[in-house]
Design an enzyme around this catalytic site. Structure first.
Site, short mmCIF file in Angstrom:
data_model
loop_
_atom_site.label_atom_id
_atom_site.label_comp_id
_atom_site.label_asym_id
_atom_site.label_seq_id
_atom_site.Cartn_x
_atom_site.Cartn_y
_atom_site.Cartn_z
N SER A 34 0.96 -0.91 -0.64
CA SER A 34 0.38 -0.05 0.01
C SER A 34 1.11 1.08 0.16
CB SER A 34 -1.01 -0.40 1.25
OG SER A 34 -0.04 -0.51 2.31
N GLU A 36 1.40 5.78 0.48
CA GLU A 36 0.71 6.94 1.20
C GLU A 36 1.15 7.95 0.61
OE1 GLU A 36 0.39 7.35 5.81
OE2 GLU A 36 1.55 9.13 5.57
N ALA A 70 -1.38 19.07 9.59
CA ALA A 70 -1.80 18.80 11.03
C ALA A 70 -2.49 20.44 11.09
CB ALA A 70 -0.14 20.12 11.46
N ASP A 128 -1.86 15.76 15.17
CA ASP A 128 -1.49 16.85 16.61
C ASP A 128 -1.84 18.05 16.37
OD1 ASP A 128 0.09 14.52 17.36
OD2 ASP A 128 1.23 14.57 15.16
N ALA A 173 3.62 9.44 24.92
CA ALA A 173 3.27 8.04 25.26
C ALA A 173 3.47 8.24 26.68
CB ALA A 173 3.67 6.77 24.96
N ASN A 182 -2.40 1.75 24.55
CA ASN A 182 -3.84 3.06 23.74
C ASN A 182 -3.81 1.69 22.55
OD1 ASN A 182 -4.97 5.00 23.34
ND2 ASN A 182 -2.80 5.45 21.97
N LYS A 186 -7.53 0.45 20.51
CA LYS A 186 -8.18 1.09 18.57
C LYS A 186 -8.08 -0.35 17.97
CE LYS A 186 -4.01 3.53 18.32
NZ LYS A 186 -2.78 4.73 17.74
N GLN A 197 4.61 3.92 12.70
CA GLN A 197 5.56 4.60 11.90
C GLN A 197 6.47 4.07 11.18
OE1 GLN A 197 5.35 7.87 11.65
NE2 GLN A 197 3.75 8.16 12.88
N PHE A 237 10.87 14.56 10.54
CA PHE A 237 9.91 13.48 11.08
C PHE A 237 10.38 12.24 11.77
CE2 PHE A 237 9.50 13.87 6.03
CZ PHE A 237 8.80 14.99 5.97
N HIS A 287 3.63 -0.79 3.55
CA HIS A 287 3.34 0.65 3.30
C HIS A 287 4.16 1.52 3.69
CE1 HIS A 287 -0.23 3.69 3.73
NE2 HIS A 287 0.68 4.01 4.86
N ARG A 293 5.61 10.65 -4.31
CA ARG A 293 7.15 10.03 -5.59
C ARG A 293 7.34 8.69 -5.49
NH1 ARG A 293 11.10 13.21 -2.40
NH2 ARG A 293 11.47 11.27 -1.41
#
Length: 313
Positions: A34, A36, A70, A128, A173, A182, A186, A197, A237, A287, A293
């Site tokens: 996949s 993004e 954001a 965020d 966290a 957490n 979810k 991430q 990042f 992913h 790009r």
């Protein structure tokens, strides 16, 4: 930075490396991928995005996702991009949706509009604040966290929902266990999978998935892969999501500031090797954070044996 000499290398390791089977030989391409993207800000950026989509579409991705700026700053552009991916490109598209600066009613209205546009998959995130480093403050009438958002989305429609996972712990966290708790909330709220991430060591992901299993998290965790061409940008990042960039990456990109083609080659090599190690450990879903790009993600998929699907006549 000094160049590493042969005296610094482990002779036994080098001997094994000399005779190892090539990393990418004989891979059957039995992976799911996949990609993004982020919504374009200008007409020129939109052309670049659609060029990337057209290059990657033949690889038959499970889905492509479109990010949310954001503070919810790209809400309309995200919606338009996702709708176009579905209507024109014919690719399953997932829209990012956050808790930032929106009431529950507003968020549900956005989700309803996505469903009407044919979107069946949402990447649900807490999100965020717009200012870097600013703490997240929930809307007075909004969702407090991603777990609540997942539950709310399930009330709107039977969306497929992906959520964020943090192999190296989210910066907000209290501790790694709190972050795992957490994530479990979810998943228990109805999320289908976690998308991690980015990270740069396969062992980081393997350790994380073991901890997930120990915590009773049974949903699949998909590694997020970021091919790095700009270490300084990647560090920015990383600081926002708790990832660690190893020092050796600086050495690999040293002296390539004015050599973009060489940077591309190095970036593809580093990311492809990471993916190959993940594959050797049993990972079959990847992913890719493309930054709009296509070349790097396409090259890595190719090395992993993924080929364009032939169009039926």
């Amino acid at each position: 930075m000094s160049v590493q000499t042969a005296d610094c290398l482990d002779p036994a390791h080098e001997q094994r490396t000399a005779h190892d089977t090539p990393l990418f030989s004989g891979l059957p391409g039995d992976i799911a991928v996949s990609f993004e993207f982020f919504p374009p800000k200008t007409e020129k950026m939109e052309e670049k995005l659609w060029e990337a989509v057209q290059q990657l579409a033949p690889l038959a991705p499970e889905f492509v996702s479109v990010t949310y700026g954001a503070g919810g700053s790209t809400r309309e552009r995200t919606h338009n991009t996702v709708a176009r991916l579905i209507s024109e490109a014919g690719i399953p598209a997932a829209a990012h949706l956050t808790c930032v600066d929106a009431s529950k009613a507003e968020t549900q209205k956005i989700a309803e509009a996505y469903w009407e546009a044919g979107v069946r998959h949402i990447v649900a995130l807490r999100g965020d604040a717009g200012e870097p480093g600013a703490p997240f403050v929930p809307h007075p009438d909004g969702y407090n966290n991603a777990a609540e958002l997942v539950s709310g989305l399930k009330e709107v429609a039977d969306f497929e929902i992906s959520v964020a996972a943090y192999p190296e712990t989210h910066p907000d966290a209290d501790c790694p266990q709190a972050d795992l708790d957490n994530l479990k909330r979810k998943i228990d709220a109805g999320a289908t999978r976690g998308i991690s991430q980015f990270f740069f060591a396969a062992e980081t992901f393997f350790d994380f998935t073991e901890k997930c299993r120990a915590a009773g998290i049974e949903a699949p965790m998909v590694p997020g892969i970021l091919p790095v061409t700009n270490v300084a940008q990647a560090r920015k990042f990383a600081g926002q999501c708790g990832a660690v960039i190893p020092d050796w990456m600086d050495g690999l990109f040293e002296g390539l500031d004015e050599r973009p083609a060489s940077r591309q080659l190095v970036a593809a090599t580093v990311a492809a090797e990471l993916c190959r190690r993940l594959y050797a450990g049993g990972v079959r879903q990847f992913h890719f954070y493309t930054l709009n790009r296509a070349d790097l993600a396409y090259a890595i998929c190719h090395l992993l044996g993924r080929r364009p699907l032939e169009k039926s006549s």
